[in-house]
Design a protein around this motif. Structure first.
Motif, PDB file in Angstrom:
ATOM      1  N   ARG A 120       0.781  -1.100  -0.106  1.00  4.94           N
ATOM      2  CA  ARG A 120       0.054  -0.177   0.183  1.00  4.94           C
ATOM      3  C   ARG A 120       0.850   1.266   0.111  1.00  4.94           C
ATOM      4  O   ARG A 120       1.566   1.447   0.969  1.00  4.94           O
ATOM      5  N   LEU A 121       0.866   2.149  -1.053  1.00  6.24           N
ATOM      6  CA  LEU A 121       1.398   3.184  -1.008  1.00  6.24           C
ATOM      7  C   LEU A 121       0.688   4.513  -0.586  1.00  6.24           C
ATOM      8  O   LEU A 121      -0.672   4.375  -0.914  1.00  6.24           O
ATOM      9  N   SER A 122       1.335   5.377   0.037  1.00  6.71           N
ATOM     10  CA  SER A 122       0.546   6.473   0.509  1.00  6.71           C
ATOM     11  C   SER A 122       1.247   7.784   0.021  1.00  6.71           C
ATOM     12  O   SER A 122       2.385   7.922  -0.305  1.00  6.71           O
ATOM     13  N   CYS A 123       0.512   8.705  -0.195  1.00  3.70           N
ATOM     14  CA  CYS A 123       0.619   9.981  -0.660  1.00  3.70           C
ATOM     15  C   CYS A 123       0.143  11.205   0.404  1.00  3.70           C
ATOM     16  O   CYS A 123      -0.898  11.485   0.076  1.00  3.70           O
ATOM     17  N   ALA A 124       1.190  11.761   1.092  1.00  2.00           N
ATOM     18  CA  ALA A 124       0.756  12.649   1.762  1.00  2.00           C
ATOM     19  C   ALA A 124       0.888  14.179   1.417  1.00  2.00           C
ATOM     20  O   ALA A 124       2.060  14.449   0.793  1.00  2.00           O
ATOM     21  N   ALA A 125       0.107  15.038   1.604  1.00  7.83           N
ATOM     22  CA  ALA A 125      -0.062  16.159   0.743  1.00  7.83           C
ATOM     23  C   ALA A 125      -0.164  17.342   1.902  1.00  7.83           C
ATOM     24  O   ALA A 125      -0.667  17.201   2.973  1.00  7.83           O
ATOM     25  N   SER A 126       0.558  18.656   1.739  1.00  5.30           N
ATOM     26  CA  SER A 126       0.502  19.650   2.604  1.00  5.30           C
ATOM     27  C   SER A 126       0.417  20.748   1.519  1.00  5.30           C
ATOM     28  O   SER A 126       0.928  20.800   0.426  1.00  5.30           O
ATOM     29  N   GLY A 127      -0.006  22.155   2.249  1.00  4.86           N
ATOM     30  CA  GLY A 127       0.261  23.298   1.737  1.00  4.86           C
ATOM     31  C   GLY A 127      -0.799  24.002   0.909  1.00  4.86           C
ATOM     32  O   GLY A 127      -1.014  25.093   0.898  1.00  4.86           O
ATOM     33  N   ARG A 128      -1.921  23.214   0.693  1.00  3.17           N
ATOM     34  CA  ARG A 128      -3.151  23.758   0.135  1.00  3.17           C
ATOM     35  C   ARG A 128      -4.155  22.802   0.610  1.00  3.17           C
ATOM     36  O   ARG A 128      -4.182  22.058   1.237  1.00  3.17           O
ATOM     37  N   THR A 129      -5.493  23.310   0.100  1.00  2.71           N
ATOM     38  CA  THR A 129      -6.943  22.776   0.329  1.00  2.71           C
ATOM     39  C   THR A 129      -6.655  21.252  -0.409  1.00  2.71           C
ATOM     40  O   THR A 129      -7.146  21.448  -1.526  1.00  2.71           O
ATOM     41  N   PHE A 130      -6.584  20.246   0.331  1.00  2.00           N
ATOM     42  CA  PHE A 130      -6.289  19.158  -0.400  1.00  2.00           C
ATOM     43  C   PHE A 130      -7.420  18.509  -1.282  1.00  2.00           C
ATOM     44  O   PHE A 130      -7.392  18.154  -2.318  1.00  2.00           O
ATOM     45  N   SER A 131      -8.629  18.862  -0.522  1.00  4.31           N
ATOM     46  CA  SER A 131     -10.099  18.297  -1.043  1.00  4.31           C
ATOM     47  C   SER A 131     -10.125  19.170  -2.426  1.00  4.31           C
ATOM     48  O   SER A 131     -11.008  18.460  -3.170  1.00  4.31           O
ATOM     49  N   ASP A 132      -9.644  20.253  -3.002  1.00  2.83           N
ATOM     50  CA  ASP A 132      -9.807  20.781  -4.164  1.00  2.83           C
ATOM     51  C   ASP A 132      -8.823  20.217  -5.367  1.00  2.83           C
ATOM     52  O   ASP A 132      -9.035  20.829  -6.309  1.00  2.83           O
ATOM     53  N   TYR A 133      -8.104  19.190  -4.889  1.00  2.00           N
ATOM     54  CA  TYR A 133      -7.390  18.780  -5.930  1.00  2.00           C
ATOM     55  C   TYR A 133      -7.464  17.351  -6.212  1.00  2.00           C
ATOM     56  O   TYR A 133      -7.928  16.321  -5.511  1.00  2.00           O
ATOM     57  N   ALA A 134      -7.378  17.053  -7.644  1.00  2.00           N
ATOM     58  CA  ALA A 134      -7.245  15.629  -8.104  1.00  2.00           C
ATOM     59  C   ALA A 134      -5.973  14.782  -7.873  1.00  2.00           C
ATOM     60  O   ALA A 134      -4.919  15.898  -7.772  1.00  2.00           O
ATOM     61  N   VAL A 135      -5.830  13.660  -7.603  1.00  2.00           N
ATOM     62  CA  VAL A 135      -4.726  13.111  -7.436  1.00  2.00           C
ATOM     63  C   VAL A 135      -4.506  11.763  -8.435  1.00  2.00           C
ATOM     64  O   VAL A 135      -5.352  11.172  -8.515  1.00  2.00           O
ATOM     65  N   ALA A 194       8.791  -0.467 -10.751  1.00  2.00           N
ATOM     66  CA  ALA A 194       8.904   0.734 -10.962  1.00  2.00           C
ATOM     67  C   ALA A 194       8.987   1.692  -9.928  1.00  2.00           C
ATOM     68  O   ALA A 194       8.984   1.482  -8.764  1.00  2.00           O
ATOM     69  N   VAL A 195       9.497   2.894 -10.152  1.00  2.00           N
ATOM     70  CA  VAL A 195       9.289   4.334  -9.086  1.00  2.00           C
ATOM     71  C   VAL A 195       8.016   4.725  -9.332  1.00  2.00           C
ATOM     72  O   VAL A 195       7.466   5.132 -10.592  1.00  2.00           O
ATOM     73  N   TYR A 196       7.202   4.776  -8.166  1.00  2.00           N
ATOM     74  CA  TYR A 196       5.792   5.233  -8.156  1.00  2.00           C
ATOM     75  C   TYR A 196       5.746   6.706  -7.608  1.00  2.00           C
ATOM     76  O   TYR A 196       6.371   6.999  -6.805  1.00  2.00           O
ATOM     77  N   TYR A 197       5.230   7.542  -8.462  1.00  2.00           N
ATOM     78  CA  TYR A 197       4.936   9.066  -8.191  1.00  2.00           C
ATOM     79  C   TYR A 197       3.554   9.180  -8.055  1.00  2.00           C
ATOM     80  O   TYR A 197       2.577   9.055  -8.579  1.00  2.00           O
ATOM     81  N   CYS A 198       3.377  10.014  -7.032  1.00  2.00           N
ATOM     82  CA  CYS A 198       1.972  10.666  -6.782  1.00  2.00           C
ATOM     83  C   CYS A 198       1.961  12.100  -7.629  1.00  2.00           C
ATOM     84  O   CYS A 198       2.997  12.635  -7.472  1.00  2.00           O
ATOM     85  N   ALA A 199       0.888  12.657  -7.943  1.00  2.00           N
ATOM     86  CA  ALA A 199       0.823  13.899  -8.456  1.00  2.00           C
ATOM     87  C   ALA A 199      -0.432  14.496  -8.353  1.00  2.00           C
ATOM     88  O   ALA A 199      -1.540  13.779  -8.208  1.00  2.00           O
ATOM     89  N   ALA A 200      -0.614  15.971  -7.977  1.00  2.00           N
ATOM     90  CA  ALA A 200      -1.917  16.541  -7.756  1.00  2.00           C
ATOM     91  C   ALA A 200      -2.106  17.689  -8.759  1.00  2.00           C
ATOM     92  O   ALA A 200      -0.971  18.139  -9.580  1.00  2.00           O
ATOM     93  N   ARG A 201      -3.403  17.795  -9.218  1.00  2.00           N
ATOM     94  CA  ARG A 201      -3.868  18.834 -10.341  1.00  2.00           C
ATOM     95  C   ARG A 201      -4.835  19.326  -9.557  1.00  2.00           C
ATOM     96  O   ARG A 201      -5.964  18.652  -9.159  1.00  2.00           O
ATOM     97  N   PHE A 202      -5.194  20.872  -9.783  1.00  2.00           N
ATOM     98  CA  PHE A 202      -6.074  21.556  -9.135  1.00  2.00           C
ATOM     99  C   PHE A 202      -7.166  21.188  -9.736  1.00  2.00           C
ATOM    100  O   PHE A 202      -7.348  21.404 -11.210  1.00  2.00           O
TER     101      PHE A 202
END
Length: 122
Positions: free
Chosen positions: A19-34, A91-99
């Protein structure tokens, strides 16, 4: 922009789970698609799964039925549950966020984590 940190990668035998986790900070996370993406050695970064603000999900065909993306907005975290892992998932797994809007395209995501290595042995 939102800052992202992945964790949970490792070495697992074929058929195992991570199970991979992607922890976010800095903005209102709920406004972002991941999205989750992965990059194997010598290959381009490719789409794996995405979840929009409402919790709707899209997967690439090769992981459908094996991987599950989910989000916990209270914890500012997105997860990727990976079951029945195969060596080709290495592979190397990356998470990414988009507003606001979700996407399956690497070019549409402006915030990226540093990546976490997943290695599946046969």
């Amino acid at each position: 922009q939102v800052q992202l940190v992945e964790s949970g990668g490792g070495l697992v035998q074929a058929g195992g789970s991570l199970r991979l986790s992607c922890a976010a900070s800095g903005r209102t996370f709920s406004d972002y698609a991941v999205g989750w993406f992965r990059q194997a050695p010598g290959k381009e970064r490719e789409f794996v799964a995405t979840i929009n603000r409402s919790g709707n999900t899209v997967y690439t065909d090769s992981v459908k039925g094996r991987f599950t993306i989910s989000r916990d907005n209270a914890k500012n975290t997105v997860y990727l549950q990976m079951n029945s892992l195969k060596p080709e998932d290495t592979a190397v797994y990356y998470c990414a966020a988009r507003f606001y809007f979700a996407s399956t395209s690497v070019a549409d995501f402006g915030s990226w984590g540093q990546g976490t290595q997943v290695t599946v042995s046969s």
